[in-house]
Design an enzyme around this catalytic site. Structure first.
Site, PDB file in Angstrom:
ATOM      1  N   ALA A  65      15.604  47.639  74.749  1.00 42.91           N
ATOM      2  CA  ALA A  65      14.577  47.479  74.179  1.00 42.91           C
ATOM      3  C   ALA A  65      13.778  48.746  74.164  1.00 42.91           C
ATOM      4  CB  ALA A  65      13.447  46.770  74.512  1.00 42.91           C
ATOM      5  N   GLY A 109      17.558  44.629  76.920  1.00 46.64           N
ATOM      6  CA  GLY A 109      17.518  43.618  75.556  1.00 46.64           C
ATOM      7  C   GLY A 109      19.492  44.143  74.371  1.00 46.64           C
ATOM      8  N   GLU A 112      21.562  41.133  76.032  1.00 45.53           N
ATOM      9  CA  GLU A 112      20.556  40.080  75.550  1.00 45.53           C
ATOM     10  C   GLU A 112      21.139  39.856  73.864  1.00 45.53           C
ATOM     11  OE1 GLU A 112      16.412  40.890  76.521  1.00 45.53           O
ATOM     12  OE2 GLU A 112      16.768  39.580  77.599  1.00 45.53           O
TER      13      GLU A 112
HETATM   14  N1  DAK Z   1      14.463  53.013  75.532  1.00 45.50           N
HETATM   15  C1  DAK Z   1      14.243  54.330  74.581  1.00 45.50           C
HETATM   16  N2  DAK Z   1      15.331  55.089  74.956  1.00 45.50           N
HETATM   17  C2  DAK Z   1      16.077  54.933  75.642  1.00 45.50           C
HETATM   18  C3  DAK Z   1      16.365  53.848  76.762  1.00 45.50           C
HETATM   19  C4  DAK Z   1      15.777  52.762  75.373  1.00 45.50           C
HETATM   20  N3  DAK Z   1      16.263  51.631  76.481  1.00 45.50           N
HETATM   21  N4  DAK Z   1      17.711  54.328  76.872  1.00 45.50           N
HETATM   22  C5  DAK Z   1      18.581  55.276  76.713  1.00 45.50           C
HETATM   23  N5  DAK Z   1      16.765  56.262  75.969  1.00 45.50           N
HETATM   24  C6  DAK Z   1      17.323  57.229  75.992  1.00 45.50           C
HETATM   25  C7  DAK Z   1      17.170  57.752  76.814  1.00 45.50           C
HETATM   26  O1  DAK Z   1      15.456  58.535  76.626  1.00 45.50           O
HETATM   27  C8  DAK Z   1      17.448  59.322  75.990  1.00 45.50           C
HETATM   28  O2  DAK Z   1      16.338  60.244  75.366  1.00 45.50           O
HETATM   29  P1  DAK Z   1      16.150  61.901  75.294  1.00 45.50           P
HETATM   30  O3  DAK Z   1      15.113  62.135  76.896  1.00 45.50           O
HETATM   31  O4  DAK Z   1      17.436  62.525  75.267  1.00 45.50           O
HETATM   32  O5  DAK Z   1      15.296  61.979  74.267  1.00 45.50           O
HETATM   33  C9  DAK Z   1      18.745  59.249  75.255  1.00 45.50           C
HETATM   34  O6  DAK Z   1      18.591  57.989  75.866  1.00 45.50           O
HETATM   35  C10 DAK Z   1      20.222  59.108  76.146  1.00 45.50           C
HETATM   36  O7  DAK Z   1      20.113  58.588  77.330  1.00 45.50           O
HETATM   37  P2  DAK Z   1      19.993  58.949  78.783  1.00 45.50           P
HETATM   38  O8  DAK Z   1      19.412  60.772  78.101  1.00 45.50           O
HETATM   39  O9  DAK Z   1      19.250  58.728  80.086  1.00 45.50           O
HETATM   40  O10 DAK Z   1      21.581  59.169  79.392  1.00 45.50           O
HETATM   41  P3  DAK Z   1      21.925  59.151  80.344  1.00 45.50           P
HETATM   42  O11 DAK Z   1      23.496  58.630  80.310  1.00 45.50           O
HETATM   43  O12 DAK Z   1      21.306  60.262  81.458  1.00 45.50           O
HETATM   44  O13 DAK Z   1      21.452  57.959  80.876  1.00 45.50           O
HETATM   45  C11 DAK Z   1      20.892  55.295  81.578  1.00 45.50           C
HETATM   46  C12 DAK Z   1      21.867  56.437  80.611  1.00 45.50           C
HETATM   47  C13 DAK Z   1      21.646  53.852  80.411  1.00 45.50           C
HETATM   48  C14 DAK Z   1      21.671  54.852  82.268  1.00 45.50           C
HETATM   49  C15 DAK Z   1      20.022  55.365  80.893  1.00 45.50           C
HETATM   50  O14 DAK Z   1      19.226  55.931  79.537  1.00 45.50           O
HETATM   51  C16 DAK Z   1      18.561  54.323  80.903  1.00 45.50           C
HETATM   52  O15 DAK Z   1      18.374  54.149  82.283  1.00 45.50           O
HETATM   53  N6  DAK Z   1      18.361  54.225  80.009  1.00 45.50           N
HETATM   54  C17 DAK Z   1      17.191  52.783  79.919  1.00 45.50           C
HETATM   55  C18 DAK Z   1      18.177  51.383  80.502  1.00 45.50           C
HETATM   56  C19 DAK Z   1      17.515  50.608  80.649  1.00 45.50           C
HETATM   57  O16 DAK Z   1      16.610  49.841  81.376  1.00 45.50           O
HETATM   58  N7  DAK Z   1      17.490  49.326  79.654  1.00 45.50           N
HETATM   59  C20 DAK Z   1      16.790  47.730  79.931  1.00 45.50           C
HETATM   60  C21 DAK Z   1      15.481  48.431  78.663  1.00 45.50           C
HETATM   61  S1  DAK Z   1      13.681  47.022  78.878  1.00 45.50           S
HETATM   62  C22 DAK Z   1       9.968  41.205  76.714  1.00 45.50           C
HETATM   63  C23 DAK Z   1      11.100  41.405  75.423  1.00 45.50           C
HETATM   64  C24 DAK Z   1      12.388  41.595  75.820  1.00 45.50           C
HETATM   65  C25 DAK Z   1      12.496  42.971  76.754  1.00 45.50           C
HETATM   66  C26 DAK Z   1      11.494  43.149  77.587  1.00 45.50           C
HETATM   67  C27 DAK Z   1      10.094  42.410  77.713  1.00 45.50           C
HETATM   68  N8  DAK Z   1       9.021  40.760  76.349  1.00 45.50           N
HETATM   69  C28 DAK Z   1       9.237  39.627  75.774  1.00 45.50           C
HETATM   70  C29 DAK Z   1       7.826  40.698  76.655  1.00 45.50           C
HETATM   71  C30 DAK Z   1      14.081  43.671  77.202  1.00 45.50           C
HETATM   72  C31 DAK Z   1      13.185  44.877  77.684  1.00 45.50           C
HETATM   73  C32 DAK Z   1      14.958  45.915  77.821  1.00 45.50           C
HETATM   74  O17 DAK Z   1      15.465  46.053  77.320  1.00 45.50           O
END
Ligand code: DAK
Length: 258
Positions: A65, A109, A112
């Site tokens: 997400a 997400g 998922e």
């Molecule tokens: N959201 C927004 N932007 C993202 C992103 C994300 N999930 N993942 C990556 N990006 C963006 C980064 O911010 C970056 O953008 P800029 O800073 O260049 O503008 C660009 O993509 C490239 O990412 P990185 O520079 O970070 O690339 P790296 O290779 O260094 O790292 C990485 C890759 C995948 C390890 C890192 O990007 C990362 O940790 N990303 C987040 C992964 C994550 O935590 N995913 C889970 C998200 S939370 C709910 C329902 C659903 C959910 C929650 C609640 N309710 C019903 C309440 C679901 C939640 C989620 O999915």
């Protein structure tokens, strides 16, 4: 007009849907999920299309997400907009099969969403994980439920509690994905399998998908009863007669989806 963040292409009998926000690792923003939902509905309504493939551009399938978009969301916002339920679950509602072709990161997400599809093919570059806990949230699009049903409690619990990523080989070993395919041929292979499914009798495919999905919802005896009822009804289809006749005549069946 801004470029689409999700692209739909018709490839013969298959709808190829590509998440196209590579600069953000295909993070699943509201706009992405609205477009994805619309494309799945288009494919469902298109009589030619019999199967869908969902993939991503760049190095991610989807990194989750959109964390930046979620940052300002409060409880009341999530509740009132019906976050997730409103526009994330079309893949679980459609009757035509969807194959996830996971080309890279499938996190949060993204993992998922892949699990909402009917099965997952992936490349060696695929990485799966539920890292929500690391960013102050928990899986909220079915991750705790679908992952445990798919790979068992211990591994699902470890993945959800630690946020560690799993590589393609581990994902195949534990049954999260059905097969690993070389990266350069992943989408082509998914399209080939999807075409094979799309050429079959549509009512039979719908019923088969429904029966497999029912196994996750009901006890075994009820599931078998449900399967038996559906299986009996297949004898009423013209396609059943055609399948049997084609087999006996050693020719390719021509299904009318009737
Ligand atoms: N959201 C927004 N932007 C993202 C992103 C994300 N999930 N993942 C990556 N990006 C963006 C980064 O911010 C970056 O953008 P800029 O800073 O260049 O503008 C660009 O993509 C490239 O990412 P990185 O520079 O970070 O690339 P790296 O290779 O260094 O790292 C990485 C890759 C995948 C390890 C890192 O990007 C990362 O940790 N990303 C987040 C992964 C994550 O935590 N995913 C889970 C998200 S939370 C709910 C329902 C659903 C959910 C929650 C609640 N309710 C019903 C309440 C679901 C939640 C989620 O999915």
């Amino acid at each position: 007009m801004p470029a689409p963040v999700v692209i739909l292409e018709k490839r013969g009998l298959v709808g190829l849907i590509t998440l196209n926000r590579p600069d953000a690792l295909n993070a699943l923003s509201t706009r992405v999920m609205d477009e994805l939902t619309a494309h799945i509905r288009t494919c469902e309504a298109d009589e030619q299309i019999g199967c869908m493939v969902l993939t991503g551009t760049g190095r991610a399938f989807a990194a989750g997400a959109d964390i930046k978009e979620m940052a300002d969301k409060g409880y009341a916002d999530a509740l009132l907009e019906d976050f997730i339920t409103r526009n994330w679950e079309e893949a679980t509602r459609c009757r035509k099969p969807i194959i996830a072709a996971v080309n890279g990161l499938a996190l949060g997400g993204g993992c998922e969403l892949a699990m909402m599809c009917d099965f997952i093919l992936c490349s060696e570059a695929a990485r799966f994980g539920q890292p929500e806990v690391k960013v102050g949230v928990m899986p909220g699009a079915g991750g705790t439920q679908r992952l445990s049903r798919s790979i068992g409690k211990s591994k699902a619990m470890e993945m959800c509690l630690t946020g560690r990523m799993m590589d393609a080989a581990e994902a195949e070993r534990c049954g999260l994905v059905s097969r690993i395919v070389p990266a350069e041929g992943l989408v082509e292979e998914a399209l080939r399998v999807a075409t094979q499914i799309a050429e079959l009798s549509r009512p039979i495919i719908y019923m088969t998908k429904e029966a497999v999905n029912r196994s996750f919802e009901v006890p075994l005896s009820e599931g078998v009863r449900f399967e038996r009822r559906l299986a009996h009804t297949t004898f009423a289809l013209e396609d059943h007669k055609e399948g049997a006749a084609a087999f006996a005549a050693r020719r390719k069946p021509v299904y009318k989806h009737r």
